[in-house]
Write a protein that holds these residues in place. Structure first.
Motif, PDB file in Angstrom:
ATOM      1  N   GLN A   2     -12.606  47.923   2.700  1.00 29.74           N
ATOM      2  CA  GLN A   2     -11.202  48.541   2.351  1.00 29.74           C
ATOM      3  C   GLN A   2     -11.228  49.924   1.935  1.00 29.74           C
ATOM      4  O   GLN A   2     -12.453  50.322   1.395  1.00 29.74           O
ATOM      5  N   ASP A   4      -9.927  51.255  -0.380  1.00 28.45           N
ATOM      6  CA  ASP A   4     -10.011  51.692  -1.850  1.00 28.45           C
ATOM      7  C   ASP A   4     -11.355  51.633  -2.332  1.00 28.45           C
ATOM      8  O   ASP A   4     -11.831  52.188  -3.275  1.00 28.45           O
ATOM      9  N   TRP A   5     -12.147  50.777  -1.565  1.00 32.02           N
ATOM     10  CA  TRP A   5     -13.753  50.765  -1.953  1.00 32.02           C
ATOM     11  C   TRP A   5     -14.276  51.935  -1.586  1.00 32.02           C
ATOM     12  O   TRP A   5     -15.274  52.619  -2.823  1.00 32.02           O
ATOM     13  N   THR A   8     -12.955  54.621  -4.365  1.00 34.85           N
ATOM     14  CA  THR A   8     -13.507  54.429  -5.629  1.00 34.85           C
ATOM     15  C   THR A   8     -14.990  54.896  -5.735  1.00 34.85           C
ATOM     16  O   THR A   8     -15.281  55.336  -6.877  1.00 34.85           O
ATOM     17  N   HIS A  35     -14.943  47.252  -7.016  1.00 37.09           N
ATOM     18  CA  HIS A  35     -14.820  47.925  -5.949  1.00 37.09           C
ATOM     19  C   HIS A  35     -16.180  48.514  -5.309  1.00 37.09           C
ATOM     20  O   HIS A  35     -16.522  48.105  -4.081  1.00 37.09           O
ATOM     21  N   VAL A  36     -17.034  48.978  -6.133  1.00 38.10           N
ATOM     22  CA  VAL A  36     -18.368  49.458  -5.848  1.00 38.10           C
ATOM     23  C   VAL A  36     -19.128  48.497  -5.333  1.00 38.10           C
ATOM     24  O   VAL A  36     -20.052  48.378  -4.333  1.00 38.10           O
ATOM     25  N   SER A  38     -18.280  45.368  -4.237  1.00 40.55           N
ATOM     26  CA  SER A  38     -17.959  44.737  -2.897  1.00 40.55           C
ATOM     27  C   SER A  38     -18.193  45.847  -1.647  1.00 40.55           C
ATOM     28  O   SER A  38     -18.565  45.386  -0.466  1.00 40.55           O
ATOM     29  N   LEU A  39     -18.110  47.090  -1.934  1.00 39.64           N
ATOM     30  CA  LEU A  39     -18.838  48.031  -0.938  1.00 39.64           C
ATOM     31  C   LEU A  39     -20.297  48.023  -0.793  1.00 39.64           C
ATOM     32  O   LEU A  39     -20.679  47.956   0.380  1.00 39.64           O
ATOM     33  N   GLU A  42     -20.759  44.816   1.662  1.00 42.25           N
ATOM     34  CA  GLU A  42     -20.326  45.127   2.838  1.00 42.25           C
ATOM     35  C   GLU A  42     -21.406  45.838   3.737  1.00 42.25           C
ATOM     36  O   GLU A  42     -21.698  45.497   4.667  1.00 42.25           O
TER      37      GLU A  42
END
Length: 305
Positions: A2, A4-5, A8, A35-36, A38-39, A42
């Protein structure tokens, strides 16, 4: 992944930590962390060293960060291109400003912008002049109203002048300056305990720098960034204030005397500032154009021509 990730992650990098990124982006710190995380899941690597103060990029983070910046910039450029084709003005924008401009000019600007562009969410970030520079450079502020002094130290910031206003002296009615007729000579401020606008006693106080440039050695008693506080200190006869005229006009100033200076070169120039190379959203472009036509505060000189 995303977008947003990515934004952020870049906010944490640019502001040096999760808490600072939370304040800059107006998001909860828990959301920043999520967010971080999740990134990182990923991409399959830890991007930030959370044990360092300030937070530092890991080797993987250093390899990734410029790719993240290019991705975010490319998306912004794409959105701006679509909006230009469709002739739409929408989205979100944050305008930075300082106290007296926020009181004397910004409300009219916001009302006109709201009426003209109801599809835009325009936020206001009011703070001290010198703090606006970092908000422009690192985000989230896109445009900021700022005096030209003290000069910005950020080489990637540029501006367009909007107005000029007088600097004035504010003193108690029983102060010795009250016995001097007409505009006050600068020499009368020598040795006086002064109340100035700014955040510190020297480097970021605009009146301090102006007086020093003209051979007056200020004796600083108090420094405040709030116009009403400045007037209240004078009302208690705690010193003589030197400030911009709008700061006094937007304050309740009964019980003090507001005087012009004999030196008419003592003035404040105000401009709209932005970061060179910024990808202009349709919302930012519309706000900039409105700044060039909105009626300026009474008593100011229009520098937009």
């Amino acid at each position: 992944m995303q977008i947003d990730w990515l934004t952020t992650f870049l906010a944490v990098v640019d502001h040096g930590g999760f808490h600072a990124a939370s304040e800059a982006t107006f998001r909860a710190q828990s959301r920043i962390s999520a967010h971080v995380a999740s990134l990182e899941r990923e991409v399959g690597a830890v991007l930030l060293d959370r044990s360092a103060r300030p937070v530092q990029l890991t080797d993987a983070g250093s390899a990734f960060v410029e790719h993240a910046r290019r991705t975010v910039a490319a998306l912004q450029q794409g959105k701006a291109a679509i909006q230009a084709v469709r002739g739409l003005v929408s989205g979100d924008i944050i305008l930075g400003t300082y106290p007296s401009a926020a009181a004397a000019f910004v409300p009219r600007l916001l009302a006109e912008y709201r009426d003209a562009y109801p599809g835009v969410h325009l936020q206001l970030h009011e703070t001290a002049t010198v703090l606006l520079d970092e908000l422009l450079e690192k985000g989230p502020v896109e445009l900021a109203l700022r005096p030209t002094k003290p000069a910005t130290t950020r080489r990637d910031l540029t501006h367009r002048l909007l107005w000029r206003e007088r600097m004035v002296v504010v003193h108690h009615p029983l102060h010795r300056l009250a016995s001097i007729d007409g505009n006050l000579p600068l020499a009368e401020l020598e040795g006086e305990g002064l109340i100035l606008t700014g955040r510190s006693f020297e480097h970021d106080s605009e009146p301090f720098l102006m007086l020093m440039e003209r051979g007056v050695s200020p004796v600083v008693t108090y420094v405040t960034n709030q116009p009403q506080t400045l007037v209240s200190l004078v009302r208690e006869n705690l010193g003589v204030a030197v400030t911009n005229e709008l700061a006094v006009r937007t304050s309740e100033h009964a019980g003090v005397m507001v005087r012009r200076l004999a030196d008419e070169t003592l003035h404040r120039d105000v401009g709209v500032f932005w970061r060179e190379g910024m990808v202009w959203s349709s919302a930012a472009r519309a706000l900039f154009e409105l700044l060039l036509i909105t009626a300026l505060p009474q008593g100011t000189l229009d520098l937009r021509l």
